[in-house]
Design a protein around this motif. Structure first.
Motif, PDB file in Angstrom:
ATOM      1  N   LYS A   1       0.722  -1.055  -0.112  1.00 13.34           N
ATOM      2  CA  LYS A   1      -0.307   0.282  -0.207  1.00 13.34           C
ATOM      3  C   LYS A   1       0.872   0.998  -0.413  1.00 13.34           C
ATOM      4  N   VAL A   2       0.624   2.099  -0.795  1.00 12.58           N
ATOM      5  CA  VAL A   2       1.161   3.497  -1.816  1.00 12.58           C
ATOM      6  C   VAL A   2      -0.045   4.852  -0.722  1.00 12.58           C
ATOM      7  N   GLU A   3       0.794   5.161  -0.007  1.00 14.34           N
ATOM      8  CA  GLU A   3       0.032   6.549   0.324  1.00 14.34           C
ATOM      9  C   GLU A   3       0.690   7.654   0.307  1.00 14.34           C
ATOM     10  N   SER A   4      -0.129   8.865  -0.551  1.00  9.13           N
ATOM     11  CA  SER A   4       0.820   9.878  -1.333  1.00  9.13           C
ATOM     12  C   SER A   4      -0.093  10.894  -0.654  1.00  9.13           C
ATOM     13  N   HIS A   5       0.635  12.147  -0.606  1.00  8.46           N
ATOM     14  CA  HIS A   5      -0.046  13.332  -0.274  1.00  8.46           C
ATOM     15  C   HIS A   5       1.042  14.493  -0.597  1.00  8.46           C
ATOM     16  N   THR A   6       0.609  15.434  -0.525  1.00 11.55           N
ATOM     17  CA  THR A   6       1.869  16.559  -0.864  1.00 11.55           C
ATOM     18  C   THR A   6       2.083  17.690   0.487  1.00 11.55           C
ATOM     19  N   GLU A   7       3.362  17.779   0.157  1.00  8.71           N
ATOM     20  CA  GLU A   7       3.265  19.151   1.678  1.00  8.71           C
ATOM     21  C   GLU A   7       4.700  20.072   0.660  1.00  8.71           C
ATOM     22  N   GLU A   8       4.285  20.685   1.197  1.00  6.18           N
ATOM     23  CA  GLU A   8       5.042  22.146   0.568  1.00  6.18           C
ATOM     24  C   GLU A   8       6.529  21.899   1.412  1.00  6.18           C
ATOM     25  N   THR A   9       8.139  21.266   0.566  1.00  6.29           N
ATOM     26  CA  THR A   9       9.699  21.322   1.170  1.00  6.29           C
ATOM     27  C   THR A   9      10.151  22.061   0.003  1.00  6.29           C
ATOM     28  N   GLY A  10       9.906  23.344  -0.281  1.00  8.78           N
ATOM     29  CA  GLY A  10      10.904  24.301  -0.134  1.00  8.78           C
ATOM     30  C   GLY A  10      11.528  23.844  -1.785  1.00  8.78           C
ATOM     31  N   GLY A  11      10.700  23.369  -2.592  1.00 13.17           N
ATOM     32  CA  GLY A  11      11.260  23.084  -4.094  1.00 13.17           C
ATOM     33  C   GLY A  11      11.789  21.639  -3.614  1.00 13.17           C
TER      34      GLY A  11
ATOM     35  N   GLN B   1       8.621   8.886   0.701  1.00 11.41           N
ATOM     36  CA  GLN B   1       8.126   8.170   1.823  1.00 11.41           C
ATOM     37  C   GLN B   1       8.339   6.635   1.771  1.00 11.41           C
ATOM     38  N   LEU B   2       8.418   5.537   1.929  1.00  8.57           N
ATOM     39  CA  LEU B   2       7.879   4.599   2.352  1.00  8.57           C
ATOM     40  C   LEU B   2       8.545   3.755   3.708  1.00  8.57           C
ATOM     41  N   GLY B   3       7.580   3.437   4.300  1.00 17.16           N
ATOM     42  CA  GLY B   3       7.851   3.258   5.686  1.00 17.16           C
ATOM     43  C   GLY B   3       9.191   3.910   6.271  1.00 17.16           C
ATOM     44  N   SER B   4       9.549   3.856   6.659  1.00 14.05           N
ATOM     45  CA  SER B   4      11.030   4.273   7.553  1.00 14.05           C
ATOM     46  C   SER B   4      12.300   4.808   6.566  1.00 14.05           C
ATOM     47  N   ALA B   5      11.927   4.706   5.264  1.00 13.62           N
ATOM     48  CA  ALA B   5      12.782   5.663   4.101  1.00 13.62           C
ATOM     49  C   ALA B   5      12.598   6.225   3.283  1.00 13.62           C
TER      50      ALA B   5
END
Length: 112
Positions: free
Chosen positions: A71-81, A86-90
């Motif tokens: 299962k892959v979750e996707s979300h958008t986050e502003e990270t300065g370009g 992220q997958l698990g702890s990676a």
């Protein structure tokens, strides 16, 4: 009379008979052609029966493999370009202008 000799000469063999012949040929050290000549077996029939019996014996021995889906979750986050994967702890952070082909190659390499 010739027909009777021909009929007797071309006997019908069962699968077990053929398996025994294949083993005898292997144990003899002779090539299939030489073995067939010695045993008065038609070489083409020998090869055909060997192929057919091998196919029959391997048919149905395949194992159904179930693929596990992650299962892959996707979300958008502003990270300065930057793009943050992220997958698990990676975590992997790459610039948003990175080549999609490069990113696909990296992901493929990580999946192996």
């Amino acid at each position: 009379m010739l027909r009777r000799m021909t009929m007797a000469h071309h006997q019908r063999r069962e699968v077990e008979d053929w398996l025994n012949l294949f083993e005898q040929q292997k144990q003899s050290g002779l090539t299939a052609v030489a073995f067939c000549r010695q045993q008065q077996i038609n070489v083409q029939t020998y090869y055909t029966r060997r192929r057919d019996i091998r196919l029959q014996r391997t048919h149905g021995k395949f194992v159904h493999v179930k693929r596990e889906v992650t299962k892959v979750e996707s979300h958008t986050e502003e990270t300065g370009g930057e793009l943050l994967l992220q997958l698990g702890s990676a975590h992997l952070s790459v610039p948003t202008n990175v080549s999609p082909h490069w990113l696909a190659a990296v992901m493929k390499a990580l999946a192996e």
